[in-house]
Design an enzyme around this catalytic site. Structure first.
Site, short mmCIF file in Angstrom:
data_model
loop_
_atom_site.label_atom_id
_atom_site.label_comp_id
_atom_site.label_asym_id
_atom_site.label_seq_id
_atom_site.Cartn_x
_atom_site.Cartn_y
_atom_site.Cartn_z
N HIS A 87 0.79 -1.23 0.00
CA HIS A 87 0.00 0.00 0.00
C HIS A 87 0.82 1.28 0.00
O HIS A 87 0.29 2.36 -0.18
CB HIS A 87 -0.97 0.02 1.19
CG HIS A 87 -0.30 0.37 2.49
ND1 HIS A 87 0.42 -0.55 3.20
CD2 HIS A 87 -0.22 1.52 3.17
CE1 HIS A 87 0.90 0.03 4.28
NE2 HIS A 87 0.53 1.29 4.30
C1 UD1 Z 1 -1.93 5.80 5.57
C2 UD1 Z 1 -0.61 6.21 6.25
C3 UD1 Z 1 0.32 5.00 6.31
C4 UD1 Z 1 -0.36 3.81 6.95
C5 UD1 Z 1 -1.66 3.52 6.21
C6 UD1 Z 1 -2.42 2.37 6.82
C7 UD1 Z 1 0.00 8.56 5.83
C8 UD1 Z 1 0.95 9.45 5.15
N1 UD1 Z 1 0.08 7.25 5.50
O1 UD1 Z 1 -1.63 5.47 4.22
O2 UD1 Z 1 1.45 5.34 7.07
O3 UD1 Z 1 0.49 2.68 6.86
O4 UD1 Z 1 -2.50 4.70 6.25
O5 UD1 Z 1 -3.42 1.91 5.95
O6 UD1 Z 1 -0.77 9.00 6.64
N2 UD1 Z 1 -8.60 5.53 0.31
C9 UD1 Z 1 -9.88 5.07 0.10
N3 UD1 Z 1 -10.64 4.80 1.19
C10 UD1 Z 1 -10.19 4.99 2.46
C11 UD1 Z 1 -8.90 5.47 2.65
C12 UD1 Z 1 -8.10 5.72 1.57
O7 UD1 Z 1 -10.32 4.89 -1.04
O8 UD1 Z 1 -10.95 4.71 3.42
C13 UD1 Z 1 -7.73 5.77 -0.87
C14 UD1 Z 1 -7.82 7.15 -1.39
O9 UD1 Z 1 -7.80 7.09 -2.77
C15 UD1 Z 1 -6.56 7.82 -0.91
C16 UD1 Z 1 -5.58 6.66 -0.84
O10 UD1 Z 1 -6.39 5.53 -0.53
O11 UD1 Z 1 -6.16 8.83 -1.75
C17 UD1 Z 1 -4.52 6.80 0.19
O12 UD1 Z 1 -5.09 7.03 1.48
P1 UD1 Z 1 -4.29 7.88 2.60
O13 UD1 Z 1 -5.09 7.96 3.82
O14 UD1 Z 1 -3.80 9.14 2.02
O15 UD1 Z 1 -2.98 7.03 2.91
P2 UD1 Z 1 -2.74 5.47 3.09
O16 UD1 Z 1 -2.06 4.99 1.84
O17 UD1 Z 1 -3.94 4.71 3.54
#
Ligand code: UD1
Length: 366
Positions: free
Chosen positions: A215
């Site tokens: 991820h």
């Molecule tokens: C975040 C943390 C990471 C942690 C991870 C656990 C940061 C910088 N990173 O990464 O350290 O290991 O969480 O999972 O804070 N999205 C969805 N639905 C959701 C959440 C996210 O569709 O409920 C998608 C969105 O397109 C979003 C992307 O996932 O843009 C990334 O989500 P984000 O919360 O920015 O970071 P993670 O990759 O989950």
């Protein structure tokens, strides 16, 4: 001095729900029975993770109370997401007047929570402090450094984390307490074995499949790195079933590539109990998650880490975890070596007591 300590806890992303669940329970059970103050906790969810499979299912399975506040920040670029969290968390802290603010780990929710608290001169407790992987390109490393330097209480899980803080001149308020994720694992593995039906549903048996999770932006958002990891998974799937619960970010990028072979089981994000059951029965795990590397070690499952570095260096001892980056050949060589290891999984995972240390130390703050 108020007899009750008002604590505002900030969470937002999947691993933080797991950590907060065991600490919140320890806070509730400890009460003020150990000579400290009673702690009254208010849970603030930034909404960084919002899909039911990334958030609500963890609250349900871990028996957590619903957060008092859900700030519904959602996704966005780092500055935008963190900035929106900063202003919304500040608004809540101004309304709540907590005595202490508790943050977990290294996500953007951690950074925003710590920064909002520091600007209001509120003392901060950081659980999972002191971790470093010395790669400042990773957003988590920036988040950890800032949160640690702003915190008054630093709960560290490992000796290495303690030394990392010392090297940055942070020695006051540092407590080596063990790992709250180990407490969660110890508490829930048996329930996971009893309740999760996922393996049966997939027609898989114990130790006869590989488990993969990917991820991190450094892997998913970099076309070449992601392509190299996918090549390795395709090669592994020639002789093995590969179970892969796919993070939403990863799912978006995966659609740009040719379909994976049938022996790669692409699932949605796994719930906590399904994930523990999948980890425990896997022959090996391939991951870029920090939490999953630790869980693999506690469960005695050999792990291949799809990164160049890890902040959990203890897991590398005796080949339990191998760094393979995003290089197809290195991944395949590490997976072969991991599979060849003789492992004994009979020993149940014991609690570290970390969650109770956090609760007791917080109750003694004045
Ligand atoms: C975040 C943390 C990471 C942690 C991870 C656990 C940061 C910088 N990173 O990464 O350290 O290991 O969480 O999972 O804070 N999205 C969805 N639905 C959701 C959440 C996210 O569709 O409920 C998608 C969105 O397109 C979003 C992307 O996932 O843009 C990334 O989500 P984000 O919360 O920015 O970071 P993670 O990759 O989950």
């Amino acid at each position: 001095m108020n007899a009750t300590l008002k604590l505002a806890t900030i969470v937002g992303a999947r691993p933080q729900f797991v950590k907060a669940a065991v600490v919140s329970r320890a806070i509730r059970l400890t009460g003020n029975g150990n000579g400290g103050r009673a702690v009254q906790e208010t849970l603030i969810h930034t909404g960084q993770h919002y899909d039911a499979s990334m958030s609500q299912v963890f609250f349900d399975q871990l028996g957590m109370e619903a957060p008092r506040y859900n700030l519904a920040i959602g996704s966005g670029n780092h500055g935008e997401q963190t900035g929106r969290m900063l202003s919304e968390v500040e608004r809540v802290l101004l309304a709540e007047h907590p005595d202490w603010v508790l943050v977990y780990g290294d996500t953007n929710s951690t950074l925003a929570g710590a920064l909002a608290a520091a600007k209001l001169n509120l003392p901060i407790a950081h659980v999972e402090a002191g971790l470093r992987d010395y790669n400042r390109k990773a957003p988590e490393e920036i988040n950890r450094i800032v949160a640690d330097h702003l915190s008054q209480l630093l709960f560290v899980p490992t000796e290495t984390a303690l030394r990392n803080l010392e090297a940055e001149g942070i020695t006051d308020g540092v407590h080596l307490i063990g790992d709250v994720m180990q407490d969660a694992l110890a508490e829930y593995t048996q329930t996971a074995q009893q309740k999760s039906t996922l393996l049966r549903d997939l027609g898989l048996v114990d130790r006869d499949y590989l488990l993969a999770t990917i991820h991190r932006a450094e892997n998913t958002d970099d076309h070449d790195r992601f392509a190299a990891i996918l090549r390795a998974l395709r090669a592994l799937a020639e002789n093995n079933d590969v179970v892969w619960p796919v993070h939403p970010r990863t799912r978006k990028h995966l659609s740009q590539f040719e379909a994976m072979p049938a022996r790669v089981h692409l699932l949605g994000p796994a719930s906590y109990l399904d994930m523990l059951a999948l980890e425990r029965s896997a022959s090996i795990i391939l991951t870029d998650s920090g939490g999953v590397q630790k869980e693999a070690r506690w469960l005695n499952v050999p792990c291949v880490t799809l990164r160049e570095e890890t902040s959990w260096v203890e897991t590398l001892q005796d080949g339990w975890n191998r760094l393979a980056g995003a290089d197809t050949e290195r991944i395949l060589a590490a997976a072969a070596a991991a599979k060849a290891m003789q492992v004994d999984r009979a020993t149940p995972v014991s609690r570290s007591g970390a969650a109770y240390h956090v609760a007791n130390i917080l109750a003694r703050q004045y």
